[in-house]
Design a protein around this motif. Structure first.
Motif, short mmCIF file in Angstrom:
data_model
loop_
_atom_site.label_atom_id
_atom_site.label_comp_id
_atom_site.label_asym_id
_atom_site.label_seq_id
_atom_site.Cartn_x
_atom_site.Cartn_y
_atom_site.Cartn_z
N TYR A 1 0.80 -1.22 0.00
CA TYR A 1 0.00 0.00 0.00
C TYR A 1 0.83 1.27 0.00
CZ TYR A 1 -4.31 -2.56 0.70
OH TYR A 1 -5.39 -3.37 0.52
N LEU B 1 0.08 4.38 -2.17
CA LEU B 1 -1.07 5.24 -1.93
C LEU B 1 -0.63 6.50 -1.19
CD1 LEU B 1 -3.87 2.74 -0.95
CD2 LEU B 1 -3.41 3.83 -3.14
N ASP C 1 -7.75 7.09 0.33
CA ASP C 1 -7.46 5.80 -0.32
C ASP C 1 -6.85 4.82 0.66
OD1 ASP C 1 -8.42 6.78 -2.64
OD2 ASP C 1 -6.47 7.10 -3.59
N ILE C 2 -5.95 5.32 1.48
CA ILE C 2 -5.31 4.44 2.46
C ILE C 2 -6.35 3.88 3.41
CG2 ILE C 2 -3.73 4.39 4.43
CD1 ILE C 2 -2.06 6.50 3.01
N SER D 1 -9.63 3.53 3.03
CA SER D 1 -10.55 2.54 2.49
C SER D 1 -9.80 1.27 2.09
CB SER D 1 -11.37 3.12 1.34
OG SER D 1 -10.57 3.33 0.22
N GLY D 2 -8.53 1.42 1.70
CA GLY D 2 -7.72 0.24 1.42
C GLY D 2 -7.54 -0.62 2.66
N LYS E 1 -10.68 -2.49 3.55
CA LYS E 1 -10.83 -3.69 2.73
C LYS E 1 -9.90 -4.79 3.21
CE LYS E 1 -12.80 -2.15 -1.62
NZ LYS E 1 -12.37 -0.95 -2.33
N MET E 2 -8.66 -4.40 3.44
CA MET E 2 -7.67 -5.36 3.89
C MET E 2 -8.12 -6.06 5.18
SD MET E 2 -4.80 -6.85 3.69
CE MET E 2 -3.50 -6.16 2.72
#
Lengths: 348, 348
Positions: free
Chosen positions: A100, A103, A108-109, A111-112, A115-116
């Motif tokens: 990541y 990013l 973005d981080i 929401s990433g 998800k992760m």
DNA sequence: TTTTAGCACTCAATTAAGGAGAGTGCTAAC
DNA sequence: GTTAGCACTCTCCTTAATTGAGTGCTAAAA
């Protein structure tokens, strides 16, 4: 209220919970005796189970069913029987960070990472944006888009960028704008957002008015942006893996799914839930311990994440009370660390 | 392929569809004769229904059930039997516009309209961001956040604001930044985004390099932002009222709900779906007409919205093929108009 | 030729009944 | 204190019976 259980009771409670987490159904004495070599007969286990039920750690769905852990049982399990040691697989953290690190955008981080986390735990993850109250305003800048249209950009030291288009009833000269920018920079930048309250802004406004002939309108919109974007409790909550809750057998009833999804649709609710957690590094709320009515059959595992040693936001997981606590706890732990690091790096 | 049906067949087809939309179950001849005064006996209706089935407009779930409209039946209904006249309740548009006129942020407007549309129709609404390809870059500005950290802000004339924090391996002097801003303004502003492709950017880079000593890194990150934020098909899709699909009886099967929610979780899929619609003002795709496999039992009603006469985005509704087309069509119609107006106003 | 009444037939959905199985609590022996 | 044995309980699954809405077909009526 927390009795000290004798070793065998502990062992049996732990075995029941572990088995129940796997099977999602009531556990009987025979299964227990077979799968966990407790060196006692089912009858003995039955006696112990009856005791544990009397103490409130177990429940019986109906007379002739096995036992199921109660909220109190899970609480004991989490507090006494789960090791909280960080047992990271070496390299995992580095891998995720590398994955990541490209990013740059804080959103973005976040929401990433949501998800992760949901992928790792197979539950629904929720992350709150960095709290603005403990952030400093790093940059404020107004730029002209058209004759009577401005863009206001606010950047915090936690990397959050807010922008708003402001339409004016008058146009501003380039000179005025550049003056305004210098003035606002000086007055607002590097201040804690918590200190940029209405009082302070009023003062700034007064001073500005004395020096520059401006419409009141501009400042009103200015307030709105500050209040709207940075008010406490109004932070955005990111979700990941909403559909995972559908995998859980406790949600094989459509009504329950509906309730849950409707809940997750309401941002205010998510805010209420995540803000009701204490500030401790890792907090777990089990079933009835939750304040929000609709999640009294769920558990939350929530960690606080830090940016340069300031507690700024929360990241956690919501799932059924029958949750794989050990795995979830360590996942949340790891990911909250990584989240803090990534944001720190991105926001320089 | 579209036969001309005699008036009675039309009437019966319409009655069946309307009744089915309400009841969600197969319609029998007796119900029809009772509720709609067709002045013929159930037996006659049965004959007509058998004819309509032969022609492909109706289907029979099993031998002794009533009839259900086929995709072809719905298509005929939508094309021939539903009036497309705008039958707005006067004042509604104004009310909605007033309700949302405070919103200045395009993203807020879009998600607000998605919510509004889903509330009006009780189906799931989807809205795509204004397409960047037909937008012009209104403003590009770089500002310094810290020694080696810049904020790049891009604003289109459709009001979309993109920003990205860029971390450099060198620091830039204020003079260089201000030069850079003037240079980029001149080269990029007021250009169609479609024209700002890799070729053009390479040229700009070359020219810039000739004049200013800069790291290649900056430009690389610059590209990324352009590609990431503005690439066609990569636009964000906003959803509203996801949980409404759960209300539909056709989704009372958990497996179907899972499939659907997983689909709606994937932004690429939403993009594929919404981009597969033609550019016409209002398009309806019914069941099998959809390309995406997982929504072949759904219908879409999608309108194009306009900002200053340019088709920039799409707004629509997804629901079961058994959809209340007349109501949905007019809702989508109205909301797409309003959406365009609101964005136009907000982006000045 | 079209419409209608009558009737046998079909099929999903609901209800009822009958195990099968897992598990318990209790008692008495170890 | 532990265990084997046993009667008992309750859910779940399967099977069977019943219900009811609806059809297709035939033959008579319009």
């Amino acid at each position: 209220m927390v009795e000290e259980l004798d070793p065998r009771k502990k062992q049996i409670l732990q075995a029941i919970i572990q088995e129940h987490i796997i099977s999602a159904s009531p556990i009987g004495s025979k299964t227990l005796a077979k799968k966990y070599n407790l060196d006692v007969s089912p009858a003995t286990i039955r006696n112990e189970m009856a005791d544990l039920e009397d103490l409130g750690y177990l429940e019986q769905p109906h007379t002739s069913a096995g036992r199921v852990p109660s909220d109190k049982g899970y609480r004991y399990y989490v507090d006494q029987l789960v090791s909280r040691e960080k047992n990271e697989v070496p390299g995992v953290i580095e891998n995720i960070e590398n994955l990541y690190q490209d990013l740059q955008d804080v959103q973005d981080i976040i929401s990433g990472m949501a998800k992760m986390l949901s992928n790792m735990t197979h539950y629904t993850a929720m992350v709150s944006e960095p709290k603005s109250q403990v952030s400093r305003l790093k940059k404020v800048e107004i730029m002209q888009l058209a004759d009577n249209s401005l863009l206001l950009v606010l950047v915090t030291d936690t990397g959050m960028v807010n922008n708003k288009i402001i339409n004016l009833d008058q146009s501003l000269s380039a000179r005025k704008i550049s003056y305004l920018n210098r003035f606002l920079s000086e007055k607002l930048e590097n201040k804690l957002l918590a200190n940029l309250d209405t009082n302070y802004l009023k003062e700034v406004e007064k001073e500005l008015m004395a020096r520059l002939d401006l419409s009141v309108d501009l400042f009103k919109q200015f307030y709105n942006e500050f209040e709207g974007a940075f008010e406490p409790g109004g932070v955005k909550v990111y979700l990941g893996g909403t559909s995972y809750i559908l995998e859980q057998p406790e949600f094989n009833d459509l009504e329950k799914v509906k309730k849950m999804l409707r809940l997750l649709d309401q941002e205010e609710m998510l805010n209420k839930i995540i803000n009701s957690m204490s500030g401790s590094d890792l907090e777990i709320k089990i079933g009835q311990e939750n304040e929000v009515e609709d999640i009294k059959n769920c558990s939350l595992v929530v960690a606080t994440y830090y940016i340069s040693n300031r507690a700024v936001g929360k990241i956690g997981v919501i799932g059924p009370t029958r949750m794989e606590y050990p795995r979830v706890i360590s996942s949340v732990d790891v990911i909250s660390d990584i989240l803090g690091k990534l944001i720190s790096k991105a926001s320089g």
